[in-house]
Scaffold this active site. Structure first.
Site, PDB file in Angstrom:
ATOM      1  N   TYR A  16       0.806  -1.227   0.000  1.00  7.42           N
ATOM      2  CA  TYR A  16       0.000   0.000   0.000  1.00  7.42           C
ATOM      3  C   TYR A  16       0.843   1.283   0.000  1.00  7.42           C
ATOM      4  O   TYR A  16       0.290   2.384  -0.117  1.00  7.42           O
ATOM      5  CB  TYR A  16      -0.897   0.021   1.245  1.00  7.42           C
ATOM      6  N   HIS A  21      -4.221   6.570  -0.857  1.00  6.07           N
ATOM      7  CA  HIS A  21      -4.779   6.482   0.493  1.00  6.07           C
ATOM      8  C   HIS A  21      -3.692   6.635   1.561  1.00  6.07           C
ATOM      9  O   HIS A  21      -4.001   6.802   2.734  1.00  6.07           O
ATOM     10  CB  HIS A  21      -5.467   5.124   0.644  1.00  6.07           C
ATOM     11  N   TYR A  77      -5.316  -1.570   9.766  1.00  4.16           N
ATOM     12  CA  TYR A  77      -5.723  -1.045   8.461  1.00  4.16           C
ATOM     13  C   TYR A  77      -6.543   0.220   8.681  1.00  4.16           C
ATOM     14  O   TYR A  77      -6.967   0.526   9.798  1.00  4.16           O
ATOM     15  CB  TYR A  77      -6.483  -2.118   7.670  1.00  4.16           C
ATOM     16  N   ASN A  79      -9.482   1.259   8.271  1.00  2.02           N
ATOM     17  CA  ASN A  79     -10.802   1.205   8.921  1.00  2.02           C
ATOM     18  C   ASN A  79     -10.732   1.053  10.435  1.00  2.02           C
ATOM     19  O   ASN A  79     -11.733   1.237  11.122  1.00  2.02           O
ATOM     20  CB  ASN A  79     -11.625   0.044   8.348  1.00  2.02           C
ATOM     21  N   ASP A 104      -5.768  11.647   3.132  1.00  2.00           N
ATOM     22  CA  ASP A 104      -6.140  11.920   1.741  1.00  2.00           C
ATOM     23  C   ASP A 104      -7.557  12.475   1.691  1.00  2.00           C
ATOM     24  O   ASP A 104      -8.387  12.147   2.525  1.00  2.00           O
ATOM     25  CB  ASP A 104      -6.037  10.640   0.901  1.00  2.00           C
ATOM     26  N   ASN A 125     -12.959   6.539   6.123  1.00  2.00           N
ATOM     27  CA  ASN A 125     -13.056   5.510   7.165  1.00  2.00           C
ATOM     28  C   ASN A 125     -12.022   5.662   8.280  1.00  2.00           C
ATOM     29  O   ASN A 125     -12.266   5.270   9.417  1.00  2.00           O
ATOM     30  CB  ASN A 125     -12.954   4.113   6.540  1.00  2.00           C
TER      31      ASN A 125
END
Length: 199
Positions: A16, A21, A77, A79, A104, A125
Site C-alpha cells: 500500500y 490512500h 488497516y 478502517n 487523503d 473511514n
C-alpha cells in the site's frame, strides 16, 4: 509540556506504500526524516511511533519554544486506525484536541491542502474510526487533496491505486508542503496555517 500527536492515516505494508490512500504516512515519514529520527513499535500499541521536538528551527531542533511531537503510523488497516490512535494518545497522555490527522481527501484537487479543526468524516473511514475510538471529532485535520477518480472508477478502488509516475515529482513537493503545514499548525496555530496553506 503538552505533546502533540501527528497521525498519518494509511494502510500498513509495502503493498500500500505508494497508494493515494497513504499520503498521510508519506507526510509523517517526511516529518520523521526532518527530525533525523526513526520509528519504533512500542509494545501493545499497534502502531509505529517516533518522538521528537519541533522549534522554529524545525523538527529535531532544541530551543525554548520546543514542542514535543509524537509521529504515528497505525499498523491497523485504515478502517481500524482509531484503535491505534486511542492507545497512543493514552500512552503519551495526549488529549484529542492536540491530535493532528493527516489524510487523503477526494473532494480536493491534487496539490491542494485544507486544514481544519473538527467537522465530519466526509466518508473517510480512517477519520470515522478515530472519531469512534477517541469519542470525539474535535481534533485537527490536514486534508491532502488527491482529486476524484476519472470516469466511472469507484472512489474505493481509486484511493488504492498509486499516483502516476508523471506526478511523482509534484507529489514529493506536495508532501513537503503538507509537512510544512503541520509544523506551522503546531508552532503558530490553526489560523496562521490556514492562511498560509489552505487552497
Amino acid at each position: 509540556m503538552a505533546a502533540w500527536l501527528v497521525v498519518g492515516l494509511g494502510n500498513p505494508g509495502p503493498t500500500y506504500a505508494s497508494h493515494r490512500h497513504n499520503v498521510g504516512f508519506m507526510v509523517v515519514d517526511e516529518l520523521a526524516r526532518r527530525a533525523g529520527a526513526g520509528f519504533t513499535a512500542p509494545r501493545g500499541m499497534r502502531a509505529d511511533a517516533c518522538e521528537s521536538r519541533l522549534t522554529a528551527l524545525g523538527m529535531g531542533a532544541v530551543g525554548a519554544d520546543a514542542q514535543r511531537v509524537v509521529l504515528l503510523k497505525p499498523r491497523t488497516y485504515m478502517n481500524d486506525s482509531g484503535a491505534a490512535v486511542r492507545k497512543a494518545s493514552g500512552f503519551y497522555g495526549i488529549d484529542p484536541a492536540q491530535v493532528v490527522a493527516v489524510h487523503d481527501e477526494l473532494d480536493l484537487d491534487f496539490g491542494r491542502l485544507r486544514l481544519k479543526f473538527g467537522g465530519g468524516d466526509n466518508g473517510h473511514n480512517g477519520l470515522k474510526s478515530m472519531r469512534a475510538d477517541l469519542g470525539t471529532g474535535d481534533f485537527y485535520r490536514v486534508r491532502f487533496g488527491i482529486g476524484r477518480p476519472p470516469g466511472r472508477q469507484a472512489p474505493a478502488d481509486f484511493v488504492l491505486t498509486s499516483f502516476p509516475t508523471s506526478a511523482r515529482e509534484e507529489l514529493a513537493l506536495e508532501v513537503d508542503r503538507a509537512a510544512d503545514a503541520v509544523e506551522e499548525l503546531i508552532l503558530h496555530g490553526l489560523e496562521s496555517a490556514q492562511n498560509r496553506f489552505n487552497g
